[in-house]
Design a protein around this motif. Structure first.
Motif, PDB file in Angstrom:
ATOM      1  N   UNK A 181     -36.070  35.000 -98.251  1.00  0.00           N
ATOM      2  CA  UNK A 181     -36.291  36.421 -98.533  1.00  0.00           C
ATOM      3  C   UNK A 181     -36.966  37.141 -97.367  1.00  0.00           C
ATOM      4  N   UNK A 182     -36.708  38.446 -97.224  1.00  0.00           N
ATOM      5  CA  UNK A 182     -37.161  39.195 -96.052  1.00  0.00           C
ATOM      6  C   UNK A 182     -38.663  39.093 -95.792  1.00  0.00           C
ATOM      7  N   UNK A 183     -39.495  39.118 -96.855  1.00  0.00           N
ATOM      8  CA  UNK A 183     -40.929  39.142 -96.574  1.00  0.00           C
ATOM      9  C   UNK A 183     -41.396  37.836 -95.952  1.00  0.00           C
ATOM     10  N   UNK A 184     -40.748  36.731 -96.313  1.00  0.00           N
ATOM     11  CA  UNK A 184     -41.133  35.443 -95.714  1.00  0.00           C
ATOM     12  C   UNK A 184     -40.686  35.373 -94.262  1.00  0.00           C
ATOM     13  N   UNK A 185     -39.496  35.925 -93.996  1.00  0.00           N
ATOM     14  CA  UNK A 185     -39.011  35.933 -92.612  1.00  0.00           C
ATOM     15  C   UNK A 185     -39.956  36.747 -91.740  1.00  0.00           C
ATOM     16  N   UNK A 186     -40.398  37.878 -92.279  1.00  0.00           N
ATOM     17  CA  UNK A 186     -41.328  38.713 -91.520  1.00  0.00           C
ATOM     18  C   UNK A 186     -42.627  37.961 -91.269  1.00  0.00           C
ATOM     19  N   UNK A 233     -18.316  49.209 -81.505  1.00  0.00           N
ATOM     20  CA  UNK A 233     -17.993  50.501 -82.118  1.00  0.00           C
ATOM     21  C   UNK A 233     -18.581  50.618 -83.528  1.00  0.00           C
ATOM     22  N   UNK A 234     -18.532  51.820 -84.080  1.00  0.00           N
ATOM     23  CA  UNK A 234     -19.012  52.031 -85.460  1.00  0.00           C
ATOM     24  C   UNK A 234     -18.321  51.085 -86.424  1.00  0.00           C
ATOM     25  N   UNK A 235     -19.088  50.537 -87.325  1.00  0.00           N
ATOM     26  CA  UNK A 235     -18.506  49.671 -88.349  1.00  0.00           C
ATOM     27  C   UNK A 235     -18.173  48.281 -87.834  1.00  0.00           C
ATOM     28  N   UNK A 236     -18.662  47.928 -86.647  1.00  0.00           N
ATOM     29  CA  UNK A 236     -18.325  46.628 -86.072  1.00  0.00           C
ATOM     30  C   UNK A 236     -19.038  45.485 -86.791  1.00  0.00           C
ATOM     31  N   UNK A 237     -20.109  45.792 -87.502  1.00  0.00           N
ATOM     32  CA  UNK A 237     -20.826  44.741 -88.214  1.00  0.00           C
ATOM     33  C   UNK A 237     -22.193  44.441 -87.629  1.00  0.00           C
ATOM     34  N   UNK A 238     -22.674  45.307 -86.746  1.00  0.00           N
ATOM     35  CA  UNK A 238     -23.963  45.051 -86.083  1.00  0.00           C
ATOM     36  C   UNK A 238     -25.113  45.051 -87.086  1.00  0.00           C
ATOM     37  N   UNK A 239     -25.189  46.116 -87.879  1.00  0.00           N
ATOM     38  CA  UNK A 239     -26.290  46.194 -88.843  1.00  0.00           C
ATOM     39  C   UNK A 239     -26.196  45.082 -89.877  1.00  0.00           C
ATOM     40  N   UNK A 240     -24.974  44.741 -90.249  1.00  0.00           N
ATOM     41  CA  UNK A 240     -24.805  43.661 -91.220  1.00  0.00           C
ATOM     42  C   UNK A 240     -25.348  42.350 -90.660  1.00  0.00           C
ATOM     43  N   UNK A 241     -25.086  42.106 -89.390  1.00  0.00           N
ATOM     44  CA  UNK A 241     -25.620  40.904 -88.753  1.00  0.00           C
ATOM     45  C   UNK A 241     -27.157  40.924 -88.775  1.00  0.00           C
ATOM     46  N   UNK A 242     -27.730  42.076 -88.472  1.00  0.00           N
ATOM     47  CA  UNK A 242     -29.191  42.229 -88.552  1.00  0.00           C
ATOM     48  C   UNK A 242     -29.705  41.886 -89.945  1.00  0.00           C
ATOM     49  N   UNK A 243     -29.009  42.439 -90.929  1.00  0.00           N
ATOM     50  CA  UNK A 243     -29.439  42.215 -92.310  1.00  0.00           C
ATOM     51  C   UNK A 243     -29.399  40.745 -92.692  1.00  0.00           C
ATOM     52  N   UNK A 244     -28.465  40.017 -92.105  1.00  0.00           N
ATOM     53  CA  UNK A 244     -28.406  38.587 -92.412  1.00  0.00           C
ATOM     54  C   UNK A 244     -29.537  37.840 -91.714  1.00  0.00           C
ATOM     55  N   UNK A 245     -29.825  38.251 -90.487  1.00  0.00           N
ATOM     56  CA  UNK A 245     -30.899  37.571 -89.752  1.00  0.00           C
ATOM     57  C   UNK A 245     -32.252  37.838 -90.422  1.00  0.00           C
ATOM     58  N   UNK A 246     -32.454  39.079 -90.855  1.00  0.00           N
ATOM     59  CA  UNK A 246     -33.775  39.445 -91.375  1.00  0.00           C
ATOM     60  C   UNK A 246     -33.925  39.137 -92.864  1.00  0.00           C
ATOM     61  N   UNK A 247     -32.875  38.621 -93.496  1.00  0.00           N
ATOM     62  CA  UNK A 247     -33.018  38.183 -94.889  1.00  0.00           C
ATOM     63  C   UNK A 247     -32.647  39.234 -95.918  1.00  0.00           C
TER      64      UNK A 247
END
Ligand SMILES: Nc1ncnc2c1ncn2[C@@H]1O[C@H](COP(=O)(O)OP(=O)(O)OP(=O)(O)O)[C@@H](O)[C@H]1O
Ligand SMILES: [Mg+2]
Lengths: 244, 339, 335
Positions: A72-77, A38-52
């Motif tokens: 940092x995100x650019x290195x992960x990419x 559901x909304x606010x479940x933390x999905x995007x937050x999890x993405x943000x942690x994976x992608x740096x």
């Protein structure tokens, strides 16, 4: 075979709120894992942690066998893990092809090669007719595809998609579904957040369900729809329950 | 759970504490010299502290105007100082032509500058609301150039000042007779500086109450926090923009009248105040009203103490060093919260 | 208009422009040539600013810092060591770039953006002005007169007999500056800088190292600006902290690109073509006004006042600069 992505005990707090709580998850090479909740479940937050984008408050993220927690995100990419943003972020004053070139420069430093590659990617996602228009001219559907194209242009092994069908008509959504399938066939592994249940059910091999920051189930789509905990989670919120 | 012990901000404070510690150790090791130095400079230091605080009150008032405008409209008003110069000349003319006491002329400069602020916002800032962000900054810059040179044409570059007829020797303040300049703890306090400080603080307090207690103040704060939300609940945000800009410039109107008895005015006089106000606003946290006052006092102190402690003859040097240190270590300002 | 077709075009324009410029001294009189020199000089400085303020979106309000470093470095090397200003320029550019790296690193590390960043650059420039006013070995706030050697010398970059050589010198610098700018804009760096300007998070997610590219932009922009500062010293024969580190320099540098159009190749040149003659015209207008306005004759300040008013009007009515306006009109004509 070792999983391509391993998230172990990932946790993120915002002040007093625990947005993601000790989530453990693994993705195999070549699969499509759907991430719902559901909304606010933390999905995007999890993405943000994976992608740096966010540093986890606890837990680790491993990609292709290496620990990338807090990188940092650019290195992960650069390592081959790309993502899209739920709130699309086009480079509004650049043309569509220039947007994608920013992605393709990662693997090709020369302008001509990068542009060539960018145009191929635009062809692939079906944006070729708009290639030389400013990105701010695109419709919502166009912007979502552009977001996808840019991430693809970095030539990732793993692609994280955050609600790329949001705000689209059913026809447009079907187009994106077949596009995602094409991406998978080209050998890219995918982690896909989606609210459009029909789409995610047809797409994914397995589904993970987040609720209040906790992972409550990981299973095949058909099992997920029968999981009582998942059904309550969705009925508790005012959201579409997962169904076929 | 793995958490880093030192968050970046903590690290900064630690560095600062270390520097202070080292300074104390050095002072302790060279105690004899320190005592000698303190006895020699004691009075100078005290005088600088007092002067710094007094002038700091005015800096605070100017900075409040600037920060109010930034907080609501999101622009750095480079014409803020030039508008203050307008107020200073207005006070000057009122005094020399019509004999109006500068403290009374606050009653004129404040509404006049408020009006100018309304006009500037309506006809210069507002039309550029959808243009790239830096355009608004450049508009205020163009306005500053215009005002400075308009005043240069009108009044030439000759610095002018006024002299109060009172304020030396026994002066009636309400029911009391006070002997000015005041001598307290070895320092000298003149009437104009004291008056400027007291009035500046009073006006700042008034503005603060206006923002906290009145409906208008609530509307202003609502717009500062969430423009779209404010518009949704029926606040006329453009009207608030105008009034805010007017209030911000009214602050320099008051400050202008208050400093003239002990300052001079030339077409660039206000810009000195503007530069310190930039520093003050950053120091206090952009958009923070109490922060602006606190920042003003700190900058006043830094400026005066800096001159005593460092061999530099330039007052602003210390101010800019503090400015850069704050930007680097606490960009959200002393009282600001990290976004 | 494909990208592949566009790359050589800017180079061609530049080469054509420079060739045309080289013929100018035979048409123009002394005064006109001096204006042409100023236009190229401001166009060079504007191009430098534009890389950082326009392309990378890091709005600088303190380019005087770089400019002053350039002016003082080449001048000190000339007066103390007798080094050719051409080498002094390079040294100044290097120093300014180093200063830019330090400043950029410190400010970006703390995430300064928009108004905060502009104020920080402003403060750095003011700090240099105040410090240089105190330094004995550069003659404090009094300033330095450059030694006049008489005659013409390319090596010493001084032309007493043939001032049009200054025009050739600035044309060379303009050419080099724009060559660098065009090649950067049409390279990966140029795309990355624009991506950063448009959205930092999105750029980072595509593998762009924000710190590295932003600092690079500041360093290159600073280095090019320093070259303009060195040229000024050689042309004007006098520098002082007020003159080269002062706020007016920072303002003048950004006026051209803003009025011409930020983030465009030719915007700074168009802006300089507009702003420089405008300044001269208003000055001339005040010097010898028409009869009915004779009372304004020689009033100091009127020219800048007029200039301020024009600036306001220009920004209000051409928010995207002259190049932006041109593009808009062109789009309308095509339709
Ligand atoms: N930067 C942040 N600061 C504070 N709270 C945040 C932040 N980002 C997310 N949150 C909070 O964390 C929780 C999880 O948010 P998140 O965006 O991860 O949810 P989501 O599952 O992606 O929801 P949606 O389906 O609406 O996109 C929410 O309560 C949200 O308000
Ligand atoms: Mg989300």
């Amino acid at each position: 075979m070792k999983p391509l992505l391993q998230v172990h005990d990932a946790t993120k707090h915002f002040g007093g709120l625990t947005a993601v709580n000790q989530v453990t998850l693994a993705l195999d090479e070549g699969e499509i894992l759907g991430l719902i909740g559901p909304n606010g479940a933390g999905k995007s937050t999890l993405f943000n942690m994976i992608s740096g984008t966010y540093r986890p408050d606890g837990g680790t993220v491993r990609f292709a066998g290496e620990d990338i927690t807090g990188t940092p995100p650019h290195l992960i990419c650069q390592r081959g893990l790309a993502r899209t943003f739920q709130i699309v972020k086009p480079f509004a004053n650049l043309t569509v092809v220039e947007n994608v070139m920013v992605g393709s420069f990662l693997r090709r430093g020369r302008v001509q090669e990068s542009e060539q590659r960018a145009r191929q990617v635009l062809e692939f996602v079906g944006l070729s007719p708009y290639a030389d228009q400013p990105a701010h001219n695109l419709t919502t559907a166009g912007r979502n595809r552009l977001e996808l194209a840019r991430a693809l242009a970095t030539e990732p092994r793993l692609l994280l998609l955050d609600e790329v069908m949001a705000g689209l008509t059913p026809t447009e959504s079907r187009g994106i579904v077949s596009l995602i399938q094409k991406i998978r066939e080209s050998g890219v592994t995918l982690l896909v957040i989606e609210h459009v249940m029909k789409a995610i059910m047809t797409l994914s091999d397995r589904e993970a369900v987040l609720h209040h920051g906790e992972l409550i189930a990981v299973d095949t789509p058909s099992e997920i729809t029968r999981n009582p905990e998942v059904i309550t989670a969705y009925l508790g919120g005012d959201h579409d329950a997962p169904r076929h | 759970m793995k958490r880093s012990i030192l968050k970046p901000t903590h690290r900064n404070w630690l560095i600062l504490a270390l520097i202070i510690l080292v300074a104390i150790v050095i002072l302790a090791l060279r105690w004899e010299q320190t005592v000698f130095w303190l006895s020699r400079y004691g009075i100078v230091l005290r005088q600088a502290t007092v002067t710094g605080l007094l002038i700091g009150g005015v800096y605070g008032l100017v900075a409040m105007g600037l920060t109010l405008i930034f907080g609501v409209l999101g622009i750095i008003n480079f014409a803020h100082g030039s508008l203050m110069t307008v107020g200073m000349y207005l006070t000057f003319v009122l005094f020399t032509r019509y004999g109006v006491d500068p403290y009374l002329s606050v009653l004129i400069t404040v509404p006049v500058l408020f009006g100018i602020g309304l006009v500037v916002q309506r006809f210069i800032i507002h039309p550029a609301r959808n243009a790239p962000e830096h355009n608004q900054l450049l508009l205020t810059l163009g306005l500053a150039l215009f005002i400075q040179n308009f005043l240069l044409v009108l009044f030439t570059a000759t610095p002018r000042s006024i002299r109060l007829a009172y304020g030396r020797g026994e002066t009636p303040i309400g029911p009391f007779m006070i002997d000015f300049p005041l001598r307290i703890w070895g320092t000298t306090i003149t009437l104009p500086k004291l008056a400027a400080f007291v009035f500046a603080l009073a006006l700042a307090g008034g503005l603060y109450l206006l923002l906290q207690r009145t409906d208008l103040g609530k509307a202003i704060r609502a717009v500062a926090q969430d423009r779209d939300g404010a518009a949704l609940v029926g606040i006329d945000t453009q009207r608030i923009n105008m009034i805010t800009f007017g209030l911000g410039t009214a602050c320099v109107g008051a400050a202008a009248a208050l400093v003239l008895p002990f300052f001079f005015v030339d077409p660039l006089a206000g810009d000195t105040f503007n530069i310190t106000a930039f520093v003050t606003v950053v120091l206090g946290g952009m958009g923070s009203i109490p922060g602006a006052m606190l920042g003003g006092l700190i900058i006043g102190l830094t400026q005066e103490l800096g001159v005593v402690l460092a061999p530099s003859s330039i007052k602003l040097l210390g101010v800019f060093i503090v400015f850069i240190l704050v930007l680097l270590f606490r960009p959200q300002g002393l009282l600001g919260v990290k976004s | 208009m494909t990208l592949l077709g566009r790359i050589p075009r800017d180079y061609l324009i530049l080469i054509g422009l420079v060739l045309a410029l080289l013929t100018l001294p035979s048409f123009l009189n002394q005064f006109q040539l001096s204006i042409a020199i100023l236009i190229l000089y401001w166009a060079l400085l504007g191009a430098a600013w534009n890389l950082m303020g326009g392309y990378a979106g890091q709005f600088s309000f303190g380019h005087a810092a770089f400019y002053g470093i350039g002016a003082y470095t080449s001048t000190m090397l000339l007066t103390e060591l007798g080094l050719s200003p051409w080498l002094g320029m390079l040294a100044g550019a290097g120093l300014a770039a180093l200063f830019g790296i330090a400043m950029g690193y410190l400010t970006f590390r703390y995430g300064l953006k928009g108004p905060y960043f502009a104020l920080a650059t402003f403060a750095f420039a003011e700090l240099l002005r105040l410090i240089s006013s105190e330094l004995k070995f550069i003659n404090t706030s009094i300033g330095i007169h450059l030694p006049l050697t008489g005659g013409d010398s390319w090596q010493r970059l001084q032309f007493e007999d043939n001032p049009q050589n200054y025009f050739y010198a600035i044309t060379i610098l303009f050419f080099v500056g724009y060559l660098i700018k065009i090649s950067l804009v049409h390279s990966k760096l140029g795309y990355y800088l624009q991506a950063i300007r448009e959205d930092e998070d999105a750029a980072a997610a595509l593998g762009v190292n924000l710190m590295r590219y932003k600092v690079t932009a500041v360093a290159i922009s600073g280095g090019l600006t320093a070259i303009g500062g060195s040229f000024f010293a050689q042309y004007f024969f006098f520098i002082s902290p007020e003159l080269v580190f002062g706020v007016p320099i920072s303002i003048d540098i950004l006026l051209g690109p803003i009025i011409g159009g930020t983030g465009t190749i030719w915007g700074p040149l168009v802006g300089a073509l507009f702003v420089t003659p405008l300044g001269e015209l208003t000055r001339a207008f005040i010097r010898t006004p028409p009869g009915f306005l004779s009372f304004i004759e020689g009033r100091s300040g009127l020219d800048v006042m007029l200039f301020g008013a024009i600036l306001i009007v220009v920004i209000l009515f051409m928010p995207n600069g002259l190049v932006g306006l041109g593009k808009q009109l062109w789009a309308r004509v095509k339709r």
